[in-house]
Design an enzyme around this catalytic site. Structure first.
Site, PDB file in Angstrom:
ATOM      1  N   GLN A  79       0.826  -1.208   0.000  1.00  0.00           N
ATOM      2  CA  GLN A  79       0.000   0.000   0.000  1.00  0.00           C
ATOM      3  C   GLN A  79       0.864   1.264   0.000  1.00  0.00           C
ATOM      4  O   GLN A  79       0.531   2.255  -0.652  1.00  0.00           O
ATOM      5  CB  GLN A  79      -0.926   0.011   1.221  1.00  0.00           C
ATOM      6  CG  GLN A  79      -2.050  -1.001   1.148  1.00  0.00           C
ATOM      7  CD  GLN A  79      -3.076  -0.696   0.062  1.00  0.00           C
ATOM      8  OE1 GLN A  79      -3.241   0.447  -0.361  1.00  0.00           O
ATOM      9  NE2 GLN A  79      -3.758  -1.730  -0.398  1.00  0.00           N
ATOM     10  N   VAL A 109       3.746  -5.483  13.254  1.00  0.00           N
ATOM     11  CA  VAL A 109       4.890  -4.664  13.687  1.00  0.00           C
ATOM     12  C   VAL A 109       4.486  -3.225  14.035  1.00  0.00           C
ATOM     13  O   VAL A 109       5.285  -2.472  14.579  1.00  0.00           O
ATOM     14  CB  VAL A 109       6.011  -4.641  12.621  1.00  0.00           C
ATOM     15  CG1 VAL A 109       6.447  -6.046  12.268  1.00  0.00           C
ATOM     16  CG2 VAL A 109       5.574  -3.901  11.366  1.00  0.00           C
ATOM     17  N   GLN A 110       3.257  -2.857  13.724  1.00  0.00           N
ATOM     18  CA  GLN A 110       2.842  -1.465  13.909  1.00  0.00           C
ATOM     19  C   GLN A 110       2.958  -0.991  15.352  1.00  0.00           C
ATOM     20  O   GLN A 110       3.462   0.107  15.618  1.00  0.00           O
ATOM     21  CB  GLN A 110       1.404  -1.262  13.422  1.00  0.00           C
ATOM     22  CG  GLN A 110       1.262  -1.174  11.925  1.00  0.00           C
ATOM     23  CD  GLN A 110      -0.150  -0.823  11.491  1.00  0.00           C
ATOM     24  OE1 GLN A 110      -0.964  -0.369  12.300  1.00  0.00           O
ATOM     25  NE2 GLN A 110      -0.450  -1.034  10.217  1.00  0.00           N
ATOM     26  N   HIS A 151      -5.837  -0.140   7.582  1.00  0.00           N
ATOM     27  CA  HIS A 151      -6.581  -1.248   8.183  1.00  0.00           C
ATOM     28  C   HIS A 151      -6.697  -0.946   9.668  1.00  0.00           C
ATOM     29  O   HIS A 151      -5.782  -0.384  10.269  1.00  0.00           O
ATOM     30  CB  HIS A 151      -5.849  -2.565   7.937  1.00  0.00           C
ATOM     31  CG  HIS A 151      -6.476  -3.771   8.564  1.00  0.00           C
ATOM     32  ND1 HIS A 151      -7.834  -3.988   8.565  1.00  0.00           N
ATOM     33  CD2 HIS A 151      -5.925  -4.836   9.220  1.00  0.00           C
ATOM     34  CE1 HIS A 151      -8.083  -5.148   9.172  1.00  0.00           C
ATOM     35  NE2 HIS A 151      -6.949  -5.661   9.597  1.00  0.00           N
ATOM     36  N   GLU A 205      -9.775 -24.252 -12.305  1.00  0.00           N
ATOM     37  CA  GLU A 205     -11.008 -23.660 -12.810  1.00  0.00           C
ATOM     38  C   GLU A 205     -11.702 -22.738 -11.806  1.00  0.00           C
ATOM     39  O   GLU A 205     -12.713 -22.106 -12.137  1.00  0.00           O
ATOM     40  CB  GLU A 205     -11.954 -24.769 -13.285  1.00  0.00           C
ATOM     41  CG  GLU A 205     -11.415 -25.495 -14.517  1.00  0.00           C
ATOM     42  CD  GLU A 205     -12.418 -26.454 -15.144  1.00  0.00           C
ATOM     43  OE1 GLU A 205     -13.624 -26.324 -14.855  1.00  0.00           O
ATOM     44  OE2 GLU A 205     -11.992 -27.328 -15.906  1.00  0.00           O
TER      45      GLU A 205
END
Length: 334
Positions: free
Chosen positions: A29, A86-87, A109, A232
């Site tokens: 991101q 890790v934030q 998020h 498929e």
């Protein structure tokens, strides 16, 4: 809550014009938000670890990556695009000590904010813009002149203009071209985790494996089982992606449609749905979040063992061989 969708006229980018935006992390991101905002006329500074592949990629894209403190200094908006696990550690050690009153913390998020692994001070804004697509799609659609739908949430409005800043951010990455849907940190986090676990990743991969193993155990060739139960899937999902379940059923044979309608409910039963509800309960209670955070803190031993168990299973080894026959597939072999 009532559905609220914002478009370009509702999301003026002026709230970020002449302002500095810091993007922490140049991964999936991060690279998309950084480039799109810059191309929208916003000053962007990237924070990334020197010597990493993402640091080099940021340089290749024309940025001069810095440390987090330098990137945050004077920034109106600080976008955190680091992995969930890790934030909290990075926030405590590098982001929190450098936060100034009136700044806006942005996330893609809601995991750490919703489950309170990160608790920002009351004098900063806390917002979220969550593109409903991976970073490479956010970037490619922007370059084409389009955009990926975004979700917007405001958890904390300290300055009175948190929503305007978030809408400008979404506009700057192209989200307002497609539509920005209002949500909450709670709703985004819990539905996102549920979708990943019960349907998109966990549910689908388990269903494919079970179908493949059922055919092989019954004596059918693994290669034939792979085509029917794995290859498929894309054909069917693409039809659903274009026009929902109705379009898929319209597009397949009557035999396939009748089998879908009569046999599908025998595979995904009331018991399956009851287990889904149990999974949702583990998410909403915070039990899954704690389990995942503890797993990461303990070195991810169980995580790695589970991954390795599936890595070389028969479904994967057969698929790797068969994908070489299909030159039109951009095969990604690990």
């Amino acid at each position: 809550m009532a559905l609220q969708i914002y478009y370009e006229n509702d999301a003026p980018i002026d709230a970020l014009k002449g302002k500095k935006v810091a993007v922490i992390g140049y991964g999936s991101q991060g690279h998309a938000h950084s480039q799109n905002l810059r191309d929208s006329g916003i000053e962007v500074v990237v924070a990334e670890l020197e010597g990493t592949d993402n640091y080099k990629l940021a340089q290749e894209h024309g940025f001069v990556p810095s440390d987090i403190k330098t990137a945050m200094d004077g920034a109106t908006l600080i976008i955190v695009t680091l992995p969930d696990e890790v934030q909290a550690k990075v926030y405590e050690s590098q982001i929190a000590p450098n936060l100034a009153a009136g700044q806006t913390l942005g996330f893609c998020h809601g995991f750490n904010i919703h489950f309170k692994y990160i608790v920002p001070p009351k004098d900063v804004n806390v917002v979220m813009i969550a593109p409903k697509g991976p970073g490479h799609l956010v970037r490619s659609e922007y370059v084409k002149g389009g955009g990926v739908p975004n979700l917007i949430a405001v958890e904390q409005d300290a300055t009175g203009d948190a929503k305007a800043i978030a809408l400008a951010w979404a506009n700057g990455i192209g989200g307002a071209r497609a539509g920005i849907i209002e949500t909450t940190y709670k709703e985004e986090t819990e539905t996102d985790l549920f979708g990943e676990q019960a349907v998109l990743c966990g549910g689908l991969s388990a269903l494919i494996k079970a179908g493949f193993e059922t055919l092989v155990e019954a004596g059918y060739q693994p290669e034939i089982a792979y085509f029917e139960c794995m290859h498929e899937v894309k054909l069917i999902v693409d039809l659903m992606y274009q026009g929902g379940i109705n379009y898929m059923r319209y597009s397949v044979s009557n035999t396939a449609e009748y089998g879908d309608l009569t046999r599908g409910p025998r595979v995904v039963t009331d018991q399956t749905k009851a287990e889904m509800k149990k999974i949702l309960g583990e998410i909403t209670s915070g039990a899954f979040a704690k389990e995942w955070v503890d797993e990461y803190k303990n070195g991810g031993k169980n995580f790695k063992a589970l991954y390795e168990k599936d890595h070389d299973c028969q479904l994967e080894t057969v698929g790797k061989k068969l994908r070489k026959m299909m030159k039109w597939i951009d095969s990604k072999e690990l």
